[in-house]
Design a protein around this motif. Structure first.
Motif, PDB file in Angstrom:
ATOM      1  N   GLU A   1      80.764   7.047  36.906  1.00  0.00           N
ATOM      2  CA  GLU A   1      81.517   6.909  38.155  1.00  0.00           C
ATOM      3  C   GLU A   1      82.077   5.496  38.301  1.00  0.00           C
ATOM      4  N   MET A   2      81.278   4.511  37.903  1.00  0.00           N
ATOM      5  CA  MET A   2      81.737   3.121  37.964  1.00  0.00           C
ATOM      6  C   MET A   2      82.886   2.892  36.987  1.00  0.00           C
ATOM      7  N   LYS A   3      82.767   3.477  35.808  1.00  0.00           N
ATOM      8  CA  LYS A   3      83.810   3.332  34.791  1.00  0.00           C
ATOM      9  C   LYS A   3      85.138   3.881  35.286  1.00  0.00           C
ATOM     10  N   GLN A   4      85.088   5.054  35.877  1.00  0.00           N
ATOM     11  CA  GLN A   4      86.300   5.679  36.389  1.00  0.00           C
ATOM     12  C   GLN A   4      86.895   4.867  37.536  1.00  0.00           C
ATOM     13  N   TYR A   5      86.023   4.357  38.394  1.00  0.00           N
ATOM     14  CA  TYR A   5      86.486   3.613  39.571  1.00  0.00           C
ATOM     15  C   TYR A   5      87.157   2.302  39.189  1.00  0.00           C
ATOM     16  N   ILE A   6      86.523   1.512  38.350  1.00  0.00           N
ATOM     17  CA  ILE A   6      87.073   0.188  38.033  1.00  0.00           C
ATOM     18  C   ILE A   6      88.270   0.261  37.090  1.00  0.00           C
ATOM     19  N   SER A   7      88.569   1.443  36.542  1.00  0.00           N
ATOM     20  CA  SER A   7      89.732   1.577  35.659  1.00  0.00           C
ATOM     21  C   SER A   7      91.041   1.342  36.421  1.00  0.00           C
ATOM     22  N   ALA A   8      90.976   1.406  37.753  1.00  0.00           N
ATOM     23  CA  ALA A   8      92.167   1.174  38.568  1.00  0.00           C
ATOM     24  C   ALA A   8      92.459  -0.308  38.770  1.00  0.00           C
ATOM     25  N   PHE A   9      91.557  -1.158  38.305  1.00  0.00           N
ATOM     26  CA  PHE A   9      91.701  -2.592  38.540  1.00  0.00           C
ATOM     27  C   PHE A   9      91.794  -3.348  37.217  1.00  0.00           C
ATOM     28  N   ASP A  10      91.797  -4.665  37.282  1.00  0.00           N
ATOM     29  CA  ASP A  10      91.899  -5.487  36.074  1.00  0.00           C
ATOM     30  C   ASP A  10      90.792  -5.118  35.083  1.00  0.00           C
ATOM     31  N   ASN A  11      91.172  -5.000  33.827  1.00  0.00           N
ATOM     32  CA  ASN A  11      90.194  -4.543  32.826  1.00  0.00           C
ATOM     33  C   ASN A  11      89.130  -5.581  32.497  1.00  0.00           C
ATOM     34  N   ARG A  12      89.250  -6.771  33.070  1.00  0.00           N
ATOM     35  CA  ARG A  12      88.201  -7.777  32.869  1.00  0.00           C
ATOM     36  C   ARG A  12      87.059  -7.621  33.865  1.00  0.00           C
ATOM     37  N   ILE A  13      87.226  -6.770  34.867  1.00  0.00           N
ATOM     38  CA  ILE A  13      86.170  -6.564  35.853  1.00  0.00           C
ATOM     39  C   ILE A  13      85.074  -5.694  35.251  1.00  0.00           C
ATOM     40  N   ILE A  14      83.851  -6.208  35.299  1.00  0.00           N
ATOM     41  CA  ILE A  14      82.681  -5.517  34.748  1.00  0.00           C
ATOM     42  C   ILE A  14      82.003  -4.730  35.863  1.00  0.00           C
ATOM     43  N   GLY A  15      81.769  -3.445  35.641  1.00  0.00           N
ATOM     44  CA  GLY A  15      81.074  -2.625  36.623  1.00  0.00           C
ATOM     45  C   GLY A  15      79.608  -2.468  36.254  1.00  0.00           C
ATOM     46  N   LEU A  16      78.720  -2.721  37.203  1.00  0.00           N
ATOM     47  CA  LEU A  16      77.277  -2.623  36.950  1.00  0.00           C
ATOM     48  C   LEU A  16      76.602  -1.766  38.015  1.00  0.00           C
ATOM     49  N   THR A  17      75.630  -0.982  37.595  1.00  0.00           N
ATOM     50  CA  THR A  17      74.835  -0.192  38.515  1.00  0.00           C
ATOM     51  C   THR A  17      73.399  -0.159  38.007  1.00  0.00           C
ATOM     52  N   GLY A  18      72.576   0.668  38.616  1.00  0.00           N
ATOM     53  CA  GLY A  18      71.177   0.715  38.194  1.00  0.00           C
ATOM     54  C   GLY A  18      70.377   1.626  39.083  1.00  0.00           C
ATOM     55  N   THR A  19      69.080   1.558  38.981  1.00  0.00           N
ATOM     56  CA  THR A  19      68.202   2.329  39.845  1.00  0.00           C
ATOM     57  C   THR A  19      68.154   1.679  41.224  1.00  0.00           C
ATOM     58  N   VAL A  20      67.585   2.399  42.181  1.00  0.00           N
ATOM     59  CA  VAL A  20      67.433   1.844  43.529  1.00  0.00           C
ATOM     60  C   VAL A  20      66.665   0.523  43.467  1.00  0.00           C
ATOM     61  N   GLU A  21      65.602   0.487  42.676  1.00  0.00           N
ATOM     62  CA  GLU A  21      64.781  -0.729  42.567  1.00  0.00           C
ATOM     63  C   GLU A  21      65.553  -1.866  41.917  1.00  0.00           C
ATOM     64  N   GLN A  22      66.352  -1.561  40.906  1.00  0.00           N
ATOM     65  CA  GLN A  22      67.120  -2.593  40.215  1.00  0.00           C
ATOM     66  C   GLN A  22      68.216  -3.176  41.111  1.00  0.00           C
ATOM     67  N   ILE A  23      68.892  -2.297  41.852  1.00  0.00           N
ATOM     68  CA  ILE A  23      69.930  -2.757  42.771  1.00  0.00           C
ATOM     69  C   ILE A  23      69.315  -3.602  43.885  1.00  0.00           C
ATOM     70  N   ASP A  24      68.176  -3.171  44.387  1.00  0.00           N
ATOM     71  CA  ASP A  24      67.503  -3.910  45.447  1.00  0.00           C
ATOM     72  C   ASP A  24      67.096  -5.298  44.965  1.00  0.00           C
ATOM     73  N   ALA A  25      66.600  -5.384  43.744  1.00  0.00           N
ATOM     74  CA  ALA A  25      66.192  -6.671  43.181  1.00  0.00           C
ATOM     75  C   ALA A  25      67.390  -7.598  43.009  1.00  0.00           C
ATOM     76  N   ALA A  26      68.507  -7.055  42.535  1.00  0.00           N
ATOM     77  CA  ALA A  26      69.712  -7.860  42.346  1.00  0.00           C
ATOM     78  C   ALA A  26      70.254  -8.352  43.682  1.00  0.00           C
ATOM     79  N   ALA A  27      70.265  -7.470  44.682  1.00  0.00           N
ATOM     80  CA  ALA A  27      70.759  -7.848  46.007  1.00  0.00           C
ATOM     81  C   ALA A  27      69.894  -8.947  46.618  1.00  0.00           C
ATOM     82  N   LYS A  28      68.583  -8.844  46.452  1.00  0.00           N
ATOM     83  CA  LYS A  28      67.689  -9.871  46.981  1.00  0.00           C
ATOM     84  C   LYS A  28      67.890 -11.198  46.260  1.00  0.00           C
TER      85      LYS A  28
END
Length: 203
Positions: A119-146
Motif C-alpha cells: 500500500e505504501m509503495k502504491q501511494y508514494i509512486s505518485a510523488f518524487d521517486n526519492r521519497i522512501i516509504g516505511l511502515t511496520g507493526t503497531v509496536e514498531q511504529i509506536d517506538a519510532a513515533a516516540k
C-alpha cells in the motif's frame, strides 16, 4: 560621621550585598553537579527504530546515516495534510536539483493496520521517486513515533471507520541522526527551500 553619611554607607553596603547574592544565584544556576547531565541546547529528537520498506527490506536509523534526512509521519488514507506535504516535498526536491540526491526523504506511516509495504509503495509512486516509504507493526511504529517525539492517535468516525490524527511537521535530521529543525505544514515554499539548502550544506 553624621547620620546622612551613615545612611549612604549602609545603602552602599546593602547594594553590594544584593549584587553578590544575585551573581551567586545566576552563576549557581548554570553549574552542573556531579552526575548531572549538561544541556546542549539541542532537542532530543530521533533515535533507534526498525521499520519495513516498500520492497520488504528492514530499515533502521543506521540506514539513514551519512546523509541528512527530511522525515514526515502520516498515512495513506490521509485526506489533506499528507498528500499536500508529499507534493510539497516533491516540488522542493525538483527545485533542489542534484542536491536532492544528498538528502533522504522519508515518509513513515502511523497507520500500520492499513498501510503495509504494498500500500505504501502504491501511494508514494505518485510523488518524487526519492521519497522512501516505511511502515511496520503497531509496536514498531509506536517506538519510532516516540523516538521522534511525534504525536499520533486513532480517531473513530461515525460510520465505523477511523482516521488518524498526527503531527504535521517535517522533521529535519543531520547526517549523524541529530535533530536539525522542522518545516511546518504549509510553510512558505521559499522558507522550506532555504531550510533544505541549509540542511544540505550544514547537515
Amino acid at each position: 560621621m553624621n547620620g546622612r553619611t551613615i545612611g549612604l554607607l549602609a545603602a552602599a553596603i546593602l547594594a553590594l550585598l544584593l549584587t553578590v547574592v544575585g551573581f551567586t544565584i545566576v552563576t549557581g544556576s548554570n553549574q552542573v553537579g556531579p552526575g548531572q547531565p549538561r544541556s546542549t541546547g539541542v532537542a532530543t529528537v530521533g533515535g533507534p527504530f526498525t521499520l519495513t520498506a516498500t520492497d520488504g527490506k528492514t530499515v533502521t536509523e543506521k540506514d539513514l546515516l551519512g546523509k541528512p534526512s527530511a522525515i514526515f509521519f502520516g498515512f495513506t488514507f490521509c485526506p489533506e495534510v499528507c498528500p499536500t506535504t508529499l507534493f510539497e516535498l516533491t516540488a522542493l526536491a525538483e527545485q533542489l536539483g542534484s542536491d536532492a540526491d544528498k538528502l533522504n526523504f522519508v515518509f513513515i506511516s502511523v497507520d500500520p493496520e492499513r498501510d503495509g509495504p504494498e500500500e505504501m509503495k502504491q501511494y508514494i509512486s505518485a510523488f518524487d521517486n526519492r521519497i522512501i516509504g516505511l511502515t511496520g507493526t503497531v509496536e514498531q511504529i509506536d517506538a519510532a513515533a516516540k523516538a521522534f517525539k511525534i504525536y499520533y492517535a486513532k480517531v473513530p468516525l461515525e460510520n465505523g471507520d477511523y482516521t488518524m490524527d498526527h503531527t504535521a511537521s517535517v522533521l529535519l535530521m543531520d547526517g549523524q541522526g541529530k535533530f536539525f529543525g522542522t518545516m511546518a505544514y504549509e510553510e512558505a515554499a521559499d522558507v522550506m527551500l532555504a531550510k533544505l539548502k541549509r540542511l544540505v550544506n550544514e547537515g
